[in-house]
Design a protein around this motif. Structure first.
Motif, PDB file in Angstrom:
ATOM      1  N   ALA A 281       0.839  -1.199   0.000  1.00  0.00           N
ATOM      2  CA  ALA A 281       0.000   0.000   0.000  1.00  0.00           C
ATOM      3  C   ALA A 281       0.872   1.246   0.000  1.00  0.00           C
ATOM      4  N   PRO A 282       0.410   2.312  -0.670  1.00  0.00           N
ATOM      5  CA  PRO A 282       1.151   3.570  -0.620  1.00  0.00           C
ATOM      6  C   PRO A 282       1.086   4.167   0.784  1.00  0.00           C
ATOM      7  N   VAL A 283       2.084   4.959   1.147  1.00  0.00           N
ATOM      8  CA  VAL A 283       2.096   5.638   2.445  1.00  0.00           C
ATOM      9  C   VAL A 283       1.256   6.908   2.370  1.00  0.00           C
ATOM     10  N   ASP A 284       1.331   7.583   1.253  1.00  0.00           N
ATOM     11  CA  ASP A 284       0.619   8.850   1.075  1.00  0.00           C
ATOM     12  C   ASP A 284      -0.902   8.625   1.078  1.00  0.00           C
ATOM     13  N   PRO A 285      -1.651   9.380   1.912  1.00  0.00           N
ATOM     14  CA  PRO A 285      -3.097   9.146   2.019  1.00  0.00           C
ATOM     15  C   PRO A 285      -3.853   9.246   0.687  1.00  0.00           C
ATOM     16  N   ALA A 286      -3.509  10.213  -0.160  1.00  0.00           N
ATOM     17  CA  ALA A 286      -4.222  10.360  -1.438  1.00  0.00           C
ATOM     18  C   ALA A 286      -3.943   9.165  -2.355  1.00  0.00           C
ATOM     19  N   ALA A 287      -2.689   8.717  -2.363  1.00  0.00           N
ATOM     20  CA  ALA A 287      -2.337   7.559  -3.192  1.00  0.00           C
ATOM     21  C   ALA A 287      -3.003   6.291  -2.649  1.00  0.00           C
ATOM     22  N   PHE A 288      -3.108   6.197  -1.327  1.00  0.00           N
ATOM     23  CA  PHE A 288      -3.786   5.061  -0.705  1.00  0.00           C
ATOM     24  C   PHE A 288      -5.258   5.062  -1.104  1.00  0.00           C
ATOM     25  N   ALA A 289      -5.896   6.240  -1.030  1.00  0.00           N
ATOM     26  CA  ALA A 289      -7.319   6.353  -1.392  1.00  0.00           C
ATOM     27  C   ALA A 289      -7.540   5.911  -2.830  1.00  0.00           C
ATOM     28  N   GLN A 290      -6.641   6.342  -3.703  1.00  0.00           N
ATOM     29  CA  GLN A 290      -6.795   6.033  -5.128  1.00  0.00           C
ATOM     30  C   GLN A 290      -6.767   4.527  -5.360  1.00  0.00           C
ATOM     31  N   ARG A 291      -6.018   3.796  -4.527  1.00  0.00           N
ATOM     32  CA  ARG A 291      -5.882   2.346  -4.724  1.00  0.00           C
ATOM     33  C   ARG A 291      -6.722   1.526  -3.748  1.00  0.00           C
ATOM     34  N   LEU A 292      -7.403   2.190  -2.784  1.00  0.00           N
ATOM     35  CA  LEU A 292      -8.100   1.481  -1.701  1.00  0.00           C
ATOM     36  C   LEU A 292      -8.975   0.330  -2.187  1.00  0.00           C
ATOM     37  N   TYR A 293      -9.935   0.619  -3.064  1.00  0.00           N
ATOM     38  CA  TYR A 293     -10.900  -0.420  -3.444  1.00  0.00           C
ATOM     39  C   TYR A 293     -10.261  -1.490  -4.321  1.00  0.00           C
ATOM     40  N   ALA A 294      -9.294  -1.101  -5.150  1.00  0.00           N
ATOM     41  CA  ALA A 294      -8.586  -2.100  -5.959  1.00  0.00           C
ATOM     42  C   ALA A 294      -7.820  -3.049  -5.046  1.00  0.00           C
ATOM     43  N   SER A 315      -5.016  12.223   7.857  1.00  0.00           N
ATOM     44  CA  SER A 315      -4.999  13.604   7.387  1.00  0.00           C
ATOM     45  C   SER A 315      -5.382  13.582   5.927  1.00  0.00           C
ATOM     46  N   GLY A 316      -5.935  14.690   5.429  1.00  0.00           N
ATOM     47  CA  GLY A 316      -6.356  14.743   4.030  1.00  0.00           C
ATOM     48  C   GLY A 316      -7.283  13.596   3.711  1.00  0.00           C
ATOM     49  N   LEU A 317      -6.985  12.869   2.627  1.00  0.00           N
ATOM     50  CA  LEU A 317      -7.841  11.746   2.225  1.00  0.00           C
ATOM     51  C   LEU A 317      -7.768  10.560   3.181  1.00  0.00           C
ATOM     52  N   GLY A 318      -6.787  10.599   4.106  1.00  0.00           N
ATOM     53  CA  GLY A 318      -6.706   9.539   5.117  1.00  0.00           C
ATOM     54  C   GLY A 318      -7.966   9.466   5.968  1.00  0.00           C
ATOM     55  N   VAL A 319      -8.653  10.600   6.151  1.00  0.00           N
ATOM     56  CA  VAL A 319      -9.896  10.622   6.936  1.00  0.00           C
ATOM     57  C   VAL A 319     -10.953   9.751   6.255  1.00  0.00           C
ATOM     58  N   ALA A 320     -11.136   9.948   4.954  1.00  0.00           N
ATOM     59  CA  ALA A 320     -12.148   9.168   4.222  1.00  0.00           C
ATOM     60  C   ALA A 320     -11.737   7.706   4.108  1.00  0.00           C
ATOM     61  N   VAL A 321     -10.439   7.456   3.904  1.00  0.00           N
ATOM     62  CA  VAL A 321      -9.970   6.067   3.795  1.00  0.00           C
ATOM     63  C   VAL A 321     -10.253   5.318   5.099  1.00  0.00           C
ATOM     64  N   ARG A 322      -9.916   5.944   6.232  1.00  0.00           N
ATOM     65  CA  ARG A 322     -10.150   5.299   7.523  1.00  0.00           C
ATOM     66  C   ARG A 322     -11.636   5.114   7.781  1.00  0.00           C
ATOM     67  N   ASP A 323     -12.444   6.079   7.365  1.00  0.00           N
ATOM     68  CA  ASP A 323     -13.904   5.950   7.502  1.00  0.00           C
ATOM     69  C   ASP A 323     -14.405   4.719   6.749  1.00  0.00           C
ATOM     70  N   ARG A 324     -13.996   4.551   5.489  1.00  0.00           N
ATOM     71  CA  ARG A 324     -14.467   3.409   4.698  1.00  0.00           C
ATOM     72  C   ARG A 324     -13.963   2.094   5.293  1.00  0.00           C
TER      73      ARG A 324
END
Ligand code: TXA
Ligand code: MG
Length: 333
Positions: A281-294, A315-324
């Motif tokens: 998994a990517p470390v960066d929250p936005a990159a993680f979000a982009q790949r989360l569902y895949a 932080s940033g998109l990490g909030v939504a990733v952790r929520d999902r």
């Protein structure tokens, strides 16, 4: 955008199908949507049938831009104008009092409608050529993870969709931020987190913005898609810190033996697991979000019973990733 030369023809075909009441899966910057003419009750019902989604769940009406606000909503508050000016087209959905034009089948019988202008050239081209609004939930079977590639859509919905427009992988990867402006425009509430944060909304509106607690109703507005069991792969999801990952993986892989896949940055140690049991998994929250569902789909494809996930920083998109991920984990009970 792949297939550039044929894309204009595909967009024409999509518009013809939509006018005839057909279903078209289209790319947006968040996730792929399963679109139907929002003014065609029979077509919208087909979307629910294909997804296997309960009829009481409202769907977002996608529009080409802010000019459509007053077509679908009434008493549009200044806050909505400011947010659309700042963020449309983009990953922001506004819940507003509905106009006559918004059908019960779209709003779930509520007195509100959810509106969004997606920031994707293919979705915008279809919306502009179509002219009307497109009701479009995420293009997955009900309760499954959202699709972020055309391939995910085909795997989930197969022949039940009339056309899949391939716009490549979605740039953001998690669903849009939903802001309720219907309950009290002076006190906006975030019903679903996404790429646009509470702080972004607060900055534009100059008022504090509350984030509704997961799984609860906010201000009398129902967002039934927020059920905890949503966003879940077949594998049970477990959230772990980088330090816990190794010991937890070893415990699960031991007796009784469970098929474990670890979704974590490559530097997270888990000596009990083979390379086939790791998804980097990517470390960066936005990159993680982009790949989360895949990545969650990949865990399923590898036959995981448990997907151990080390989430990105909150932080940033990490909030939504952790929520999902919390919903996916909690929904397994
Ligand atoms: O990023 C997105 O929003 C994607 C893409 C395709 O645009 N769409 C999406 O749609 O995630 P869907 O149907 O999977 O989720 C829509 C969410 C649901 O949680 C639903 O309950 C909520 O929006 N919603 C729709 N209309 C609403 C309304 N009138 N009031 C409150 N919530 C509403
Ligand atoms: Mg969905």
């Amino acid at each position: 955008m792949p297939d550039m030369p044929s894309m204009p023809a595909a967009i024409d075909r999509a518009v013809d199908l939509l006018r005839a009441g057909g279903l078209v899966a289209l790319p947006t910057e968040t996730v792929y949507g399963l679109a139907a003419d929002a003014s065609n009750e029979v077509a919208v019902r087909r979307v629910f049938a294909v997804k296997g989604r309960p009829a009481s769940h409202p769907v977002i009406v996608h529009v080409a831009g802010a000019a459509a606000l007053d077509e679908w909503a009434r008493d549009v508050p200044d806050a909505a104008r400011r947010l659309t000016a700042a963020f449309w087209p983009g990953p922001l959905t506004l819940v507003l009092p509905r106009s006559e034009r918004a059908l019960d089948v779209v709003t779930g019988g509520q007195d509100t409608v959810a509106l969004r202008a997606p920031d994707h050239p293919v979705a915008l081209a279809v919306l502009r050529a179509f002219g009307g609004g497109l009701a479009a939930p995420s293009a997955n079977r009900f309760g499954h993870v959202s699709p972020t590639t055309a391939e995910h859509v085909r795997a989930d919905l197969g022949a039940d969709v009339d056309l899949v427009l391939d716009g490549g992988p979605c740039a953001i990867g998690v669903e849009s931020t939903i802001v309720d402006l219907a309950s009290d425009p002076a006190a906006p509430v975030i019903l679903r987190t996404g790429a646009i944060g509470a702080d972004d909304v607060a900055r534009v509106l100059g008022v504090p913005v509350r984030v509704a607690a997961a799984g609860t109703d906010a201000g009398g507005v129902r967002a039934p898609g927020m059920l905890d069991a949503h966003y879940a792969p077949r594998a049970g999801v477990e959230l772990v810190s980088a330090d816990e990952a190794g010991p937890r993986a070893a415990a699960l892989a031991g007796a009784p033996e469970r098929r474990v896949v670890l979704v974590a940055p490559p530097d997270v140690a888990a000596p009990a697991l083979g390379p086939g049991q790791r998804i980097d998994a990517p470390v960066d929250p936005a990159a993680f979000a982009q790949r989360l569902y895949a990545m969650l789909r990949e865990a399923d494809a590898r036959g995981a019973e448990v997907a151990l996930v080390v989430p990105p920083p909150e932080s940033g998109l990490g909030v939504a990733v952790r929520d999902r991920l919390r919903r996916a984990a909690g929904g397994r009970g």
